[in-house]
Scaffold this active site. Sequence first.
Site, PDB file in Angstrom:
ATOM      1  N   THR B 323       0.722  -1.281   0.196  1.00 55.27           N
ATOM      2  CA  THR B 323       0.091   0.034   0.059  1.00 55.27           C
ATOM      3  C   THR B 323       0.797   1.305   0.019  1.00 55.27           C
ATOM      4  O   THR B 323       1.975   1.311   0.383  1.00 55.27           O
ATOM      5  CB  THR B 323      -0.920   0.065   1.308  1.00 55.27           C
ATOM      6  OG1 THR B 323      -0.213   0.167   2.446  1.00 55.27           O
ATOM      7  CG2 THR B 323      -1.791  -1.219   1.352  1.00 55.27           C
ATOM      8  N   CYS B 324       0.103   2.297  -0.430  1.00 55.03           N
ATOM      9  CA  CYS B 324       0.663   3.771  -0.261  1.00 55.03           C
ATOM     10  C   CYS B 324       0.794   4.055   0.973  1.00 55.03           C
ATOM     11  O   CYS B 324       0.306   5.427   1.365  1.00 55.03           O
ATOM     12  CB  CYS B 324       0.054   4.800  -1.292  1.00 55.03           C
ATOM     13  SG  CYS B 324       0.577   4.713  -3.014  1.00 55.03           S
ATOM     14  N   ASP B 325       0.971   3.390   2.128  1.00 51.33           N
ATOM     15  CA  ASP B 325       1.301   3.877   3.527  1.00 51.33           C
ATOM     16  C   ASP B 325       2.289   3.520   4.259  1.00 51.33           C
ATOM     17  O   ASP B 325       2.800   2.491   3.830  1.00 51.33           O
ATOM     18  CB  ASP B 325      -0.151   3.128   4.203  1.00 51.33           C
ATOM     19  CG  ASP B 325      -0.471   4.037   5.561  1.00 51.33           C
ATOM     20  OD1 ASP B 325       0.441   4.093   6.351  1.00 51.33           O
ATOM     21  OD2 ASP B 325      -1.706   4.159   5.721  1.00 51.33           O
ATOM     22  N   ASN B 366      -6.495   1.370   0.018  1.00 55.05           N
ATOM     23  CA  ASN B 366      -5.883   1.489  -1.068  1.00 55.05           C
ATOM     24  C   ASN B 366      -6.490   0.759  -2.315  1.00 55.05           C
ATOM     25  O   ASN B 366      -5.774   0.668  -3.361  1.00 55.05           O
ATOM     26  CB  ASN B 366      -4.225   0.923  -1.029  1.00 55.05           C
ATOM     27  CG  ASN B 366      -3.350   2.145  -0.361  1.00 55.05           C
ATOM     28  OD1 ASN B 366      -2.335   2.389  -1.147  1.00 55.05           O
ATOM     29  ND2 ASN B 366      -3.872   2.669   0.870  1.00 55.05           N
TER      30      ASN B 366
END
Lengths: 376, 376
Positions: B323-325, B366
């Site tokens: 994910t973009c986390d 996401n």
Amino acid sequence: MSERILDFLRRRDADGPCVVVDLDIVRDNYETFAKALPDTSVYYAVKANPDPAILNLLESLGSSFDCASVGEIEMVLATGADAARISYGNTIKKERDIARAYQLGVRLFAVDCVEEVEKIARVAAGSKVFCRVLCDGVGAEWPLSRKFGCDPAMAPDVLEFAHQNGLTAHGVSFHVGSQQANLGAWDLALAMAAGVFQEMALRGIELKMVNMGGGFPTRYLKDVPGVPSYGEAIFGSLTKHFGNRLPSTIIEPGRGMVGNAGLIEAEVVLISKKSAEDEVRWVYLDIGKFHGLAETMDEAIRYPIRTPRDGDVTAPCVLAGPTCDSVDVMYEKTPYELPVSLSIGDKVLIEACGAYTTTYSSVGFNGFAPLASFVI
Amino acid sequence: MSERILDFLRRRDADGPCVVVDLDIVRDNYETFAKALPDTSVYYAVKANPDPAILNLLESLGSSFDCASVGEIEMVLATGADAARISYGNTIKKERDIARAYQLGVRLFAVDCVEEVEKIARVAAGSKVFCRVLCDGVGAEWPLSRKFGCDPAMAPDVLEFAHQNGLTAHGVSFHVGSQQANLGAWDLALAMAAGVFQEMALRGIELKMVNMGGGFPTRYLKDVPGVPSYGEAIFGSLTKHFGNRLPSTIIEPGRGMVGNAGLIEAEVVLISKKSAEDEVRWVYLDIGKFHGLAETMDEAIRYPIRTPRDGDVTAPCVLAGPTCDSVDVMYEKTPYELPVSLSIGDKVLIEACGAYTTTYSSVGFNGFAPLASFVI
């Protein structure tokens, strides 16, 4: 506090916590960004809240979209938006997902290493890529790890490799850290971006775009600078570092776009003490880390909470969620002040919950349903 | 490693990570518990993995069930189990949920304060309650917070209050902490439980049951004592502290029942370095903290990982999710050794993933689907 949300909640009588997002506030936020940075394209970070009503509104306002996955790309396309308004901003993509995005019309991709460039060159020929560079995130409430981006010194090699492999080396991106209240953070990052532009020019490649990411804060308990202050500071830094050859620019607000537009209503399930001598009460809500309030992890984000007893004398309490999981405790190291008269069954309002709540919710941990969401 | 699971995975060709649980292993685990503690009732902690096939199997084997919510109670009743085999083990319950459980036939409830007893007395008259007491959890890989349970000194007041309000003061419960490898932890807790029994006897109330909770470990990377060792140690402590007046006993294995029965298959999405000088590679999988591996939080649980390159030279890497986390990083403080030859696209097998993976998964953070689950 949105009167529309309060009115909606007054008329709701279902059991269980819910988040309600007010589209009027989202519209105001979009217009504030567009006005503060008139020459910058707004790419909404879909992961913050992918509700179709939010995506439809932003599409109609002219927003572009930062997507983390093919799933998010499909959600954006469902609004009718052209794929040219999409950036596939995740630096970690399966090659077959890049191929699917390309088939769907996406032509703008994030990278942070040659290995990712290789995939894009194979299945998305001719696309534009931008290289994410590491940024230290000082001043952010939620500083980022080193997960995304490469050392600035490596970025020119990544971009040159893209150029040599049939892609357009389009620009540079950075992210100053989420909930970034330090205006100077953008200045440091833009100086670094300008350095990459100069190095690429020496290599005969002209970059065109700077993606300044997100990080624009929502007001939780502490005050934060307003978007116009950010716009002014960023424009000043752009001029300072790029002179009269300003690049095209992108911002990717997520929390800044929807955070303050949402309110969670929850219920006090239990108030108790662990021993007769304890000073601190434990207050248990019907929502916690696993059903929407994941960002209380490490007590990073401190949400403002309204109760029907506000104004009464307060005392500190530990705030916890309803699951049989001992990590489902929200505020303990720094206890939360709540009215002494707070009672079991009271409804509380947790403010600034429009971002990173619905999708962070677990599918059904402990048999509790995922967070209910309403967009009005 | 289950041949049945490997065979299932060989025949699967869908994209994306999945967990596969082998019911034969769950059956073995149940029988091991039943044999190690023949006089103790097994209440499976449903929250560990509420898959209907697992619940159906355990129902047929004679297991009872520890439920955290009305949702879980309904899942158990759907197997055909009688409500008498259910414990509503969450100390944090809405009064209307207690009432619903009571209507469904549940008569055994956990409490840790008089406030919770009041609710049960109002809507579930005549039920049995047990009081959870705090326990320090030394030796557990996932020590519990103070969220559940009261000081042992307060427990007699809570139980006496229940007795005075038309409920049966049935017993005491504790939890020594998840993944507890220290056999002595149960001895300390049982000594404390015996103390509460004695105090209650002085007040003229005879308690009958000790709920010894869960905490039985699954073997991840480190070796742990086997269930028979636990059985022996616990029986020894029971005799030591209760003499020849042994109480009836309950255990609530969750991780110990299903942890080692499940395997996650995931894919290597990207392998890269942050700079030319970095020693440590970053390995990104298509699964991370938000889609099943939440228990890597704070690097608490270190899963064994098999790769198709095992046997080759290894080197340390940071392991992260897709994910973009930026918090979606699994092992960084203590990097994970993986083969140098590991390549993008390789499938890896993450062992001991049968517990606390499926339900911890987010609904779609996401834009990625929740963890796919198969029980075979």
